[in-house]
Design an enzyme around this catalytic site. Structure first.
Site: not given
Length: 729
Positions: A24, A27, A429, A609, A613
């Site tokens: 749960c 936990c 991009d 990519d 970037d």
């Protein structure tokens, strides 16, 4: 041809532990709090659905004895497991044990109910007492055997001074059984053996169905696990072959992969030719021919012939392991909804017990009947179990991760799903993202031998797609450049033939040379010399027009942020719909634009990519990158899509938005259930049996609602991959 460009980036060393006692949100909170206090642990995240702990040791330390001791102390003993292990055998044994317990409890319930019917029909005196004794003889061993799942879990928590969701359940069953034994011993008229065994029966049905539905939720992880080889065949220098466990494979080992076997680790083929099924990466079941020099990912299926290959990475760092690791993080991110659910689950158990105690005291003061008061308090304990609330977020997230996995999209951060659902602007991009990243030179300019040598030397030292294209068109002239420095978004410069030279953006090259700073294509010049231009043409990635049309239907404004010249950017923008374009942008310009959009209140998805970037991907509200991106780009992105088809972007947004709706619905179901069930239970209108059915039904409703994410929406973008399930079969 397969290349290493498809590989997902490696993150910090992460140790994976299996902790079957995780049940749960309480936990989860207890484990993370305990591990956070250990100096040897940098970070720890718990996966509720997979019942796993992912932790990063401080400084990469391998001694985890303190961690194991602390987990043992708080009642969650754990064992280290391989990144590709799903512990299916343990899960199957648990399911079988639960099913046996359900059968035993069902048998006991039928018999005790038959005896209860006789009592309800008017049996009295010695006959009634005899029926009570027989009911007790049946019920007590049934409750002890079938209810052991709840009792052991509750005792493990209580003896360590904490609560979990099984404490109120175990307390309710124990009180119902104990109260019935007391009444039987004193010859009382009312006993609750039927309620105790029936309660156990329905709770076990709920636990078993919940277990099976969680299995379905983690089916994507299980499918990936089935692709992992357990052994590898090593070729010794003498030519002899021997089998070793795959976790003993180290980079540099020579492996033999026979036809019909899967690639055990990431490898480079050195001898032989064969066809591979790379559906896991490409989404296509059509065979791919590979030969010497090809790099292949773990999990690919060798179809036609044996090959020898050299191991590139250990199994823990293989493409398959990293995919599984990224899939597992779906539940470990701590977004807003997850934090709400965790906080609520943490305080739920104490509140339940206080409410049950207050109910008992209230009914006792009103009626003076302690048996009736206990009966109502037991119902309150059962009906208020926080299972539904604890499952509201994690099950939805892990199902969504499986749905994205089937579409070839991996999440590196579970909270990214929540952030992706809220985006209202998309920035792209161009080179390598909207385009294939493999431009072609339309015409090669005339170069003197010295310039040709310099261009080849500089281009060979750059990873930029345009530089690679130029290098491929020139003869292999060796590396004659020194003091080389690459400036992201601008180009590369160095000293060659004793002269400073630049290759890159024309405006940047013009700073040291003569010639127009505008125009198209990269430029080259020696310092003080004339610039020459390399005109390039580019190809759009598959699915780009459809992706932009879909984003427009989703009311998401789109713009291109590119470092390329206006002419090249304008041509690409002209081939797409509903797009604004900004050209000649440096990495800092992209960051500035994203910051402007953020200041205007926008939540931006950045898709990029390249190395240039990286900062923009980290700055954006959420980011995506293709698997062919640079290592830095993939490492900075929150999501990575493995296929070339750009429709993966609107697909991911659609799944994220649907997941957000599902999570809100789950919260609504959990809150609605409690708003109805709790007052009824406190008012004494709910029996323990009805409470057990209602509590189990609420949990199953949340899980079933989350599983709706596996259904494809008729209005959603077409999937980019349809063979993942075939690869996992």
């Amino acid at each position: 041809m397969p290349t290493s460009d498809a590989f997902v980036p490696t993150t910090a060393k992460v140790v994976t532990l299996s902790a079957p006692t995780i049940r749960c949100g309480g936990c989860v909170a207890a484990i993370e709090r305990a591990l956070a206090s250990i100096p040897d642990v940098d970070s720890a995240r718990v996966n509720l659905t997979m019942r796993r702990i992912s932790l990063t040791p401080a400084g990469g330390a391998a001694d985890l004895s303190t961690v194991f001791a602390e987990l043992e102390r708080i009642g969650h003993p754990a064992t280290p497991i391989d990144a590709t292990e799903v512990a299916a055998e343990i899960e199957d044994k648990t399911a079988q044990a639960l099913l046996r317990a359900v059968a035993v409890a069902g048998f006991g319930t039928m018999n005790v109910m038959l005896l209860s019917v006789a009592v309800w029909s008017g049996a009295s005196g010695a006959t009634r007492d005899t029926f009570h004794i027989i009911s007790g003889l049946i019920a007590v061993p049934i409750v002890v055997y079938a209810g052991r799942f709840f009792f052991t879990s509750a005792w493990s928590a209580l003896r360590r001074g904490r609560m979990n969701m099984d404490v109120p359940i175990a307390l309710a069953i124990a009180l119902a059984t104990g109260l019935s034994l007391f009444e039987t011993a004193r010859g009382g008229e009312q006993v609750f053996f039927d309620a105790a065994v029936t309660l156990t029966f329905f709770l076990l049905i709920g636990r078993y169905l919940d277990h099976r539905m969680r299995d379905r939720a983690r089916s994507a992880m299980t499918g990936l696990s089935r692709l992992a080889m357990r052994k590898a065949v090593v070729v010794a220098p003498s030519g002899s072959l021997r089998d070793i466990p795959v976790d003993q494979v180290v980079p540099g080992m020579m492996l033999r992969i026979a036809a019909g076997e899967r690639i055990p680790v990431d490898v480079r083929i050195v001898a032989g030719t064969t066809d591979l099924d790379r559906a896991l990466v490409t989404g296509e079941s059509r065979p791919v021919l590979v030969c010497a020099g090809c790099e292949v990912e773990a999990g690919a299926l060798n179809l036609t012939g044996p090959v020898d290959a050299v191991a590139l990475r250990p199994v823990s760092d293989s493409f398959l392991a990293r995919m599984m690791g990224m899939l597992a993080t779906a539940e470990e991110g701590r977004g807003r909804y997850v934090r709400i659910a965790d906080r609520a689950a943490r305080f739920y158990a104490p509140v339940i017990h206080l409410l049950a105690l207050a109910t008992f005291v209230g009914w006792l003061s009103l009626t003076g009947d302690w048996q009736r008061a206990a009966f109502v308090a037991i119902s309150v304990l059962i009906v208020t179990c926080p299972c539904a609330l604890a499952l509201a977020v994690p099950v939805a997230h892990v199902v969504a991760a499986g749905r994205l996995m089937a579409d070839g999209i991996l999440m590196k951060d579970g909270s990214a799903l929540e952030r992706l659902a809220g985006v209202d602007h998309v920035a792209w991009d161009k080179t390598g993202t909207l385009t294939t990243g493999d431009p072609t030179i339309t015409s090669l300019p005339e170069l003197d031998p010295t310039s040709e040598l310099a261009v080849a030397a500089l281009a060979a030292r750059s990873a930029h797609p345009a530089a690679r294209c130029i290098a491929s068109r020139l003869a292999s002239l060796g590396n004659a450049a020194v003091d080389v420095l690459e400036s992201p978004g601008l180009g590369i410069e160095g000293v060659t033939a004793g002269r400073r030279a630049r290759l890159g953006r024309a405006s940047w090259v013009a700073e040291i040379a003569t010639g127009p700073a505008d125009g198209e294509g990269p430029a080259f010049a020696f310092e003080g010399g004339e610039m020459v231009r390399f005109p390039l043409s580019e190809k759009l990635r598959d699915g780009a027009p459809e992706a932009f049309e879909e984003l427009a239907r989703m009311n998401l404004p789109v713009e291109i942020l590119s470092g390329d010249e206006p002419g090249a950017v304008g041509r690409i923008a002209g081939r797409l719909s509903f797009v604004q374009a900004r050209a000649a942008m440096s990495p800092s310009d992209k960051i500035a634009r994203l910051q402007v959009l953020r200041a205007e209140g926008h939540r931006v998805l950045m898709v990029g990519d390249g190395l240039n970037d990286t900062a923009a991907l980290a700055t954006a509200h959420v980011s995506m990158s293709p698997a062919s991106a640079s290592d830095a780009g993939r490492a900075a992105a929150d999501l990575v899509f493995l296929r070339d088809d750009l429709r993966a972007v609107p697909q991911a947004i659609a799944v994220a938005r649907r997941t957000s709706r599902i999570v809100r619905q789950n919260f609504g179901l959990a809150i609605l259930y409690n708003c109805i069930a709790v007052p009824l239970a406190v008012a004494g209108l709910v029996t323990p049996l009805i409470a057990a059915i209602a509590m189990s039904a609420s949990s199953l409703a949340v899980v079933a609602n989350s599983l709706r994410l596996n259904r494809r929406d008729a209005q959603a973008p077409a999937p980019t991959v349809s063979h993942f399930e075939e690869a996992a079969a």
